[in-house]
Design an enzyme around this catalytic site. Structure first.
Site, PDB file in Angstrom:
ATOM      1  N   ASP A 146     -63.185  24.052  17.657  1.00  0.00           N
ATOM      2  CA  ASP A 146     -62.941  24.712  18.939  1.00  0.00           C
ATOM      3  C   ASP A 146     -64.195  24.751  19.807  1.00  0.00           C
ATOM      4  OD1 ASP A 146     -60.327  25.161  18.361  1.00  0.00           O
ATOM      5  OD2 ASP A 146     -60.518  27.291  17.912  1.00  0.00           O
ATOM      6  N   LYS A 199     -23.735  12.361   2.815  1.00  0.00           N
ATOM      7  CA  LYS A 199     -24.401  13.094   3.888  1.00  0.00           C
ATOM      8  C   LYS A 199     -24.434  14.580   3.557  1.00  0.00           C
ATOM      9  CE  LYS A 199     -24.272  14.548   8.717  1.00  0.00           C
ATOM     10  NZ  LYS A 199     -23.526  14.571  10.000  1.00  0.00           N
ATOM     11  N   HIS A 256     -21.695  20.145   5.445  1.00  0.00           N
ATOM     12  CA  HIS A 256     -22.556  20.871   6.377  1.00  0.00           C
ATOM     13  C   HIS A 256     -22.647  22.335   5.967  1.00  0.00           C
ATOM     14  CE1 HIS A 256     -21.170  17.327   8.601  1.00  0.00           C
ATOM     15  NE2 HIS A 256     -22.274  17.439   9.328  1.00  0.00           N
ATOM     16  N   LYS A 285     -54.662  30.836  12.251  1.00  0.00           N
ATOM     17  CA  LYS A 285     -56.013  30.365  11.949  1.00  0.00           C
ATOM     18  C   LYS A 285     -56.653  31.169  10.815  1.00  0.00           C
ATOM     19  CE  LYS A 285     -57.027  28.253  16.400  1.00  0.00           C
ATOM     20  NZ  LYS A 285     -58.020  28.064  17.473  1.00  0.00           N
ATOM     21  N   SER A 339     -46.428  22.818  21.833  1.00  0.00           N
ATOM     22  CA  SER A 339     -47.661  22.099  21.508  1.00  0.00           C
ATOM     23  C   SER A 339     -47.659  20.673  22.063  1.00  0.00           C
ATOM     24  CB  SER A 339     -47.860  22.052  19.991  1.00  0.00           C
ATOM     25  OG  SER A 339     -49.005  21.272  19.667  1.00  0.00           O
TER      26      SER A 339
END
Length: 545
Positions: free
Chosen positions: A369, A189, A162, A333, A284
């Site tokens: 949009d 792992k 880890h 955007k 979202s």
């Protein structure tokens, strides 16, 4: 209780992929799942965060009911744990295959006692027949030596590493995997920490090329995709919490989201990856729209939230045709537009709302949009004032837009196309620039309160004013709303903003941001799948009948 039969790894004729399939099949049979309907062999491991043995046994049964293939028992979290008594009780009464983990503080766990006693407990777990036992790489040599090199055919040793600081280079990860394998691990792992979403790519790359069963995870929200896409890239298992908010590591999904929202069992090597790019992104709702839709029509795709700092770096890193389509939200955007190879004419005027990877590898930018919002507003007007003689109820109507960002530009452009007269405002310089493009006029937000040259206007808020958590804010006082016949708010968290509540009280019709979101989704669904988006709506209505 049956365990995983025979040591498949002792047969040199069985490949790594086949080994995973066989073990996964047997675990599914033990768990009662049988592996039916799966497109991948990646196992779902529910992480048990219980504080007592009694609670742990209850959680095990809940994990089985939730659909887990196995359960990780975190011994370091148990209070008043007595290895000689409690471990046998847990293993003998398990309803699912178990992974015994006794994580020390120096590896991110809570055990802070004698190391020899901890390792003795892990050896006892092997003797009692736990299906899997996790041993940290730092002590693996010592553990194997103390265990006398014994092999238990029914028990698989996971050797884990880890890294809570970062995600190393691909070379370092490869070397780490080889080191873990060399100590005698049945399963490798590696868990790292994703400081940037592109760190996930290195973990997935090592995972897909591993020659032994491997668990590869990048922790944190920016590494979330590794937990879902382990199913696509050959991971041995992925971890899931029993409930949201009680994760054992950052970025861990809950088991209901993993299986039901992200359709984990249906992800396969050919599954196409889509997602929404933004920052922040956890709020979202897009995954809740597209993933059920993909499943409903049998489309082999997955839709994920992507927490992105740099759009160009993300697109360059995930450039393969496995990653095929994106939606864009705040603040990316404009950056998305600059990264396009080709841009739809509307997107050139307004900003790109999403981009799609074409079969030739190029990126196409387009904007939906305005389609989503204008369609919702036209529907709202028709329902409130009746059908218009013209082609659109917006024709010749004064249309006031608050905000000149991406959504504001989309609304202004859409209104102009429908024949509305547009006023754009908020920051005057940006408002003036937009107003000139769409033939409107610009005013500042402070002047809008007294702006009412006529009655029956349409108002569209495209700013974040009133968005959660600032739900008491509103861009316009209630008194000014009486001059509007319809008010639209692009915000959808909360659905009913203060602006919309007060607009209704003032007598105006209202259109929620969720309507724009749903309409956008129909168009984007078509672009992603080449299937008609309206099919979803028609089918849904027919089911109600």
């Amino acid at each position: 209780m049956a365990n995983v039969p025979r040591n498949y790894r002792s047969d040199p004729c069985i490949s790594n992929k086949k080994y995973i399939q066989l073990v996964g099949k047997d675990l599914g049979t033990v768990a009662g799942g049988g592996g039916r309907g799966r497109k991948n062999s990646c196992l779902v491991c529910a992480v048990m965060m219980a504080k007592s043995v009694e609670e742990a046994l209850i959680v095990m049964w809940k994990a089985k009911e939730a659909g887990a293939d196995l359960v990780e028992v975190r011994l370091d979290l148990l209070k008043n744990f007595n290895p000689s008594h409690h471990l046998q009780l847990l293993i003998n009464n398990r309803p699912l295959p178990t992974l015994i983990t006794y994580r020390p503080i120096w590896e991110g766990g809570q055990y802070d006692g004698d190391e020899s006693k901890r390792q003795s407990t892990l050896r006892l777990a092997i003797e009692l027949g736990s299906d899997f036992v996790d041993v940290e790489l730092k002590v693996a040599h010592e553990f194997y030596k103390s265990h006398g090199g014994k092999k238990h055919e029914s028990v698989k040793i996971i050797v884990s590493s880890h890294n809570f600081e970062n995600t190393p280079s691909i070379e370092e990860l490869g070397n780490l995997a080889a080191t873990i394998q060399s100590v005698g691990a049945d399963i490798v792992k590696i868990a790292t920490t994703a400081l940037d979403i592109t760190d996930s790519a290195r973990v997935l790359q090592v995972l897909v090329h591993s020659q032994v069963p491997m668990i590869g995870i990048a922790m944190g929200e920016k590494g979330f995709m590794t937990r879902i896409l382990s199913a696509k890239f050959g991971g041995f298992l992925t971890f899931a919490s029993m409930e949201a908010g009680i994760e054992s590591a950052a970025g861990q999904p809950c088991i209901s989201d993993l299986l039901d929202l992200y359709n984990f069992r249906l992800i396969g090597p050919n599954t196409k990856v889509h997602g929404v790019i933004g920052n922040p992104i956890s709020h979202s709702k897009s995954p809740h729209v597209y993933n059920p839709a993909f499943k409903f029509v049998g489309f082999d795709g997955i839709y994920l939230p992507f927490l992105v700092d740099s759009v160009s770096r993300f697109l360059h890193t995930f450039s393969s045709l496995d990653f095929v389509g994106y939606s864009y939200t705040i603040p990316h955007k404009e950056d998305g537009l600059r990264c396009c190879d080709e841009v739809d004419p509307i997107a050139k005027e307004l900003l790109v709302a999403m981009i799609k990877r074409l079969q030739d590898g190029k990126l196409l930018g387009y904007n939906v949009d305005y389609l989503g919002a204008i369609t919702a507003i036209e529907k709202g007007l028709t329902e409130s004032i009746g059908r218009s003689k013209s082609s659109s109820p917006l024709s010749e109507r004064l249309f006031v837009v608050i905000g000149a960002g991406g959504a504001g530009k989309a609304l202004a452009y859409g209104a102009k196309v429908k024949g509305a007269r547009v006023v754009a405002n908020r920051t005057y310089a940006k408002a003036k620039e937009l107003a000139e493009k769409v033939g409107g006029e610009a005013i500042v937000l402070s002047d809008l309160e007294k702006f009412h040259p006529e009655e029956g206007m349409v108002l569209a808020n495209t700013t974040s004013i009133g968005m959660k958590p600032n739900i008491d804010h509103t861009p316009l006082p209630k008194e000014a709303l009486k001059h509007y016949c319809l008010v639209f708010d692009a915000i959808y968290t909360p659905k009913s903003t203060r602006l919309l509540q007060e607009a209704q009280e003032a007598g105006a019709a209202v259109v929620y941001g969720t309507e724009m979101f749903i309409n956008q989704a129909f168009v984007q669904f078509e672009n992603f799948t080449n299937l008609p988006g309206m099919y979803q709506r028609k089918k849904r209505h027919s089911n109600k009948k």
